[in-house]
Write an enzyme that holds these catalytic residues in place. Sequence first.
Site, short mmCIF file in Angstrom:
data_model
loop_
_atom_site.label_atom_id
_atom_site.label_comp_id
_atom_site.label_asym_id
_atom_site.label_seq_id
_atom_site.Cartn_x
_atom_site.Cartn_y
_atom_site.Cartn_z
N GLY A 1 44.63 114.87 76.86
CA GLY A 1 45.59 115.19 75.81
C GLY A 1 44.90 115.91 74.67
O GLY A 1 43.67 115.89 74.56
N CYS B 1 39.53 112.21 80.64
CA CYS B 1 39.29 112.85 79.35
C CYS B 1 39.85 112.00 78.19
O CYS B 1 39.31 110.94 77.90
CB CYS B 1 39.85 114.27 79.37
SG CYS B 1 39.18 115.31 78.07
N TYR B 2 40.95 112.42 77.58
CA TYR B 2 41.54 111.57 76.52
C TYR B 2 41.80 110.16 77.05
O TYR B 2 41.60 109.17 76.35
CB TYR B 2 42.85 112.18 76.02
CG TYR B 2 43.50 111.40 74.87
CD1 TYR B 2 43.30 111.78 73.55
CD2 TYR B 2 44.29 110.27 75.13
CE1 TYR B 2 43.88 111.07 72.52
CE2 TYR B 2 44.87 109.54 74.09
CZ TYR B 2 44.66 109.95 72.79
OH TYR B 2 45.23 109.23 71.76
N HIS C 1 38.07 117.07 84.24
CA HIS C 1 39.45 117.18 84.73
C HIS C 1 39.47 117.39 86.25
O HIS C 1 39.28 118.52 86.72
CB HIS C 1 40.17 118.35 84.05
CG HIS C 1 40.53 118.05 82.64
ND1 HIS C 1 41.70 117.43 82.28
CD2 HIS C 1 39.85 118.24 81.48
CE1 HIS C 1 41.75 117.27 80.97
NE2 HIS C 1 40.64 117.75 80.46
N GLU D 1 41.96 117.39 88.15
CA GLU D 1 43.22 117.99 88.62
C GLU D 1 43.20 119.51 88.65
O GLU D 1 44.07 120.12 89.25
CB GLU D 1 44.38 117.47 87.75
CG GLU D 1 44.41 117.93 86.29
CD GLU D 1 43.54 117.08 85.35
OE1 GLU D 1 42.56 116.47 85.83
OE2 GLU D 1 43.82 117.07 84.14
N ASP E 1 66.10 129.49 92.12
CA ASP E 1 65.98 128.26 91.32
C ASP E 1 67.34 127.66 90.97
O ASP E 1 67.58 126.47 91.17
CB ASP E 1 65.19 128.52 90.03
CG ASP E 1 63.83 129.14 90.30
OD1 ASP E 1 63.38 129.07 91.46
OD2 ASP E 1 63.24 129.69 89.37
N LYS F 1 57.00 126.94 92.52
CA LYS F 1 57.90 127.86 93.22
C LYS F 1 57.90 127.65 94.74
O LYS F 1 58.95 127.61 95.37
CB LYS F 1 57.50 129.30 92.90
CG LYS F 1 58.54 130.33 93.28
CD LYS F 1 59.62 130.40 92.22
CE LYS F 1 60.69 131.40 92.59
NZ LYS F 1 61.61 131.59 91.46
#
Length: 513
Positions: free
Chosen positions: A50, A77-78, A164, A166, A223, A369
Amino acid sequence: TILVLDFGSQYSHLITRRLREFNIYAEMLPCTQKISELGWTPKGVILSGGPYSVYAEDAPHVDHAIFDLNVPILGICYGMQELAWINGKQVGRGEKREYGPATLKVLEDSNALFKGMNDSTVWMSHGDKLHGLPTGYRTIATSDNSPYCGIAHETKPIYGIQFHPEVTHSTLGKTLLKNFAVDLCHAKQNWTMENFIETEIKRIRKLVGPTAEVIGAVSGGVDSTVASKLMTEAIGDRFHAILVDNGVLRLNEAANVKKTLVEGLKINLMVVDASEEFLTKLKGVTDPEKKRKIIGNTFIHVFEREAEKIKPKDGKEIQFLLQGTLYPDVIESISFKGPSQTIKTHHNVGGLLENMKLKLIEPLRELFKDEVRHLGELLGIPHDLVWRHPFPGPGIAIRVLGEVTKEQVEIARKADNIYIEEIKQAGLYNQISQAFACLLPVKSVGVMGDQRTYDQVIALRAIETTDFMTADWFPFEHSFLKKVAARIVNEVDGVARVTYDITSKPPATVEWE
Ligand code: XMP
């Protein structure tokens, strides 16, 4: 299910995305979520990164009840700094921000979290750091700049990492998330798009309740069609779709959309022909940004007016607005300050929320997408629609350079239709990210039969791109271009010449206006 508590990092959604790549279901909620109000028990909890500092007065903090769940916890992290803050407050500003790659040095090979990850590259992005070990923790990994790159609780399955996992720059980050979810949390690897449909339909039904009505705009694109079909599966005709024909849609678009959505997909759709209204407002306007504004504002006006007409008979108000927002559209992740911060007022629908006092439903906001396309195929949406090129909200108005009139739109739209038809015929449609014809406001001399002509110019554009931020022009065979040019000049009155745009983005943009 893994619970991801979001502290507002721009990467938070990627955590759930990565877990889904291993068929693990994860749900992301704001970091302030009360565990007692959760209604289900997670198999594990991940605290995201964050933008805040844990020691700041207004910093968001996690409900300490997560520690009573007795499930594995991973702070990223945060999230790790939050764990440290709770256990001794050893967090402060680093001498300098650390941003970029680092090499992970795993200290305990036996640790399940880092299995197979020693010496891999991990991605750092932080300003604050741990100044010491939190009470009851030990170090399980380091990097050159982060002595506390990975920490673990002495006795409980609680872990913190400074990097991170991710983001794809952490080369084995996915492995770490899988290690955590599968080996440590024992999460089931049974998430599929079929399950997503089922849970999303349940979630929509619960959110909307048994009587409320939902409204949404459809554009003919993938979409809004997928979102509308999902909504129809969930609440049937209590979902009202509106297609506003703004006079600058593709050739026969309104009729085609109606056929596909109403007849094929059984969506409760109303088509509103407002083309005269839009074209009247666009009269004399040549500035591209003005065109966009006029179309956006007129759209809101028309949509609100039409929504009035489909008010539920029992006198109740329509309460929700469906929007086909995808993950990449969600620029701000769920903020701890409340969900209202998450709304990106983009394209045409932003103003509707305020004016009509509607609540937003965004069933696709977790999806990328390619996932929406997969979902669309599963929902029985025709293949051609699922794989359609994107089309801008202001439509052909920004592809008719100069003033937009009915006649000019007609020329652009016919040329475009021939071009796309030929692209499909040549089997090239799926190799191209976006293709269209533009009508230029210049006249050029030509000769047809014995006649001198003096007509306009069509510019063809076709690009390849992954993200539309940068793009390259598509290298058609000359014979293909020859055929398209001949057809357009012969079949479309008012066109004397055809050119092919060979500019990349940057420096050019995809659209001409
Ligand atoms: P540009 O021209 O900015 O286009 O390189 C990038 C992508 O965005 C689309 N585009 C728009 N879409 N409203 C939209 O909904 C707009 O005003 C608009 N302008 C550009 C464009 O078609 C391409 O896919």
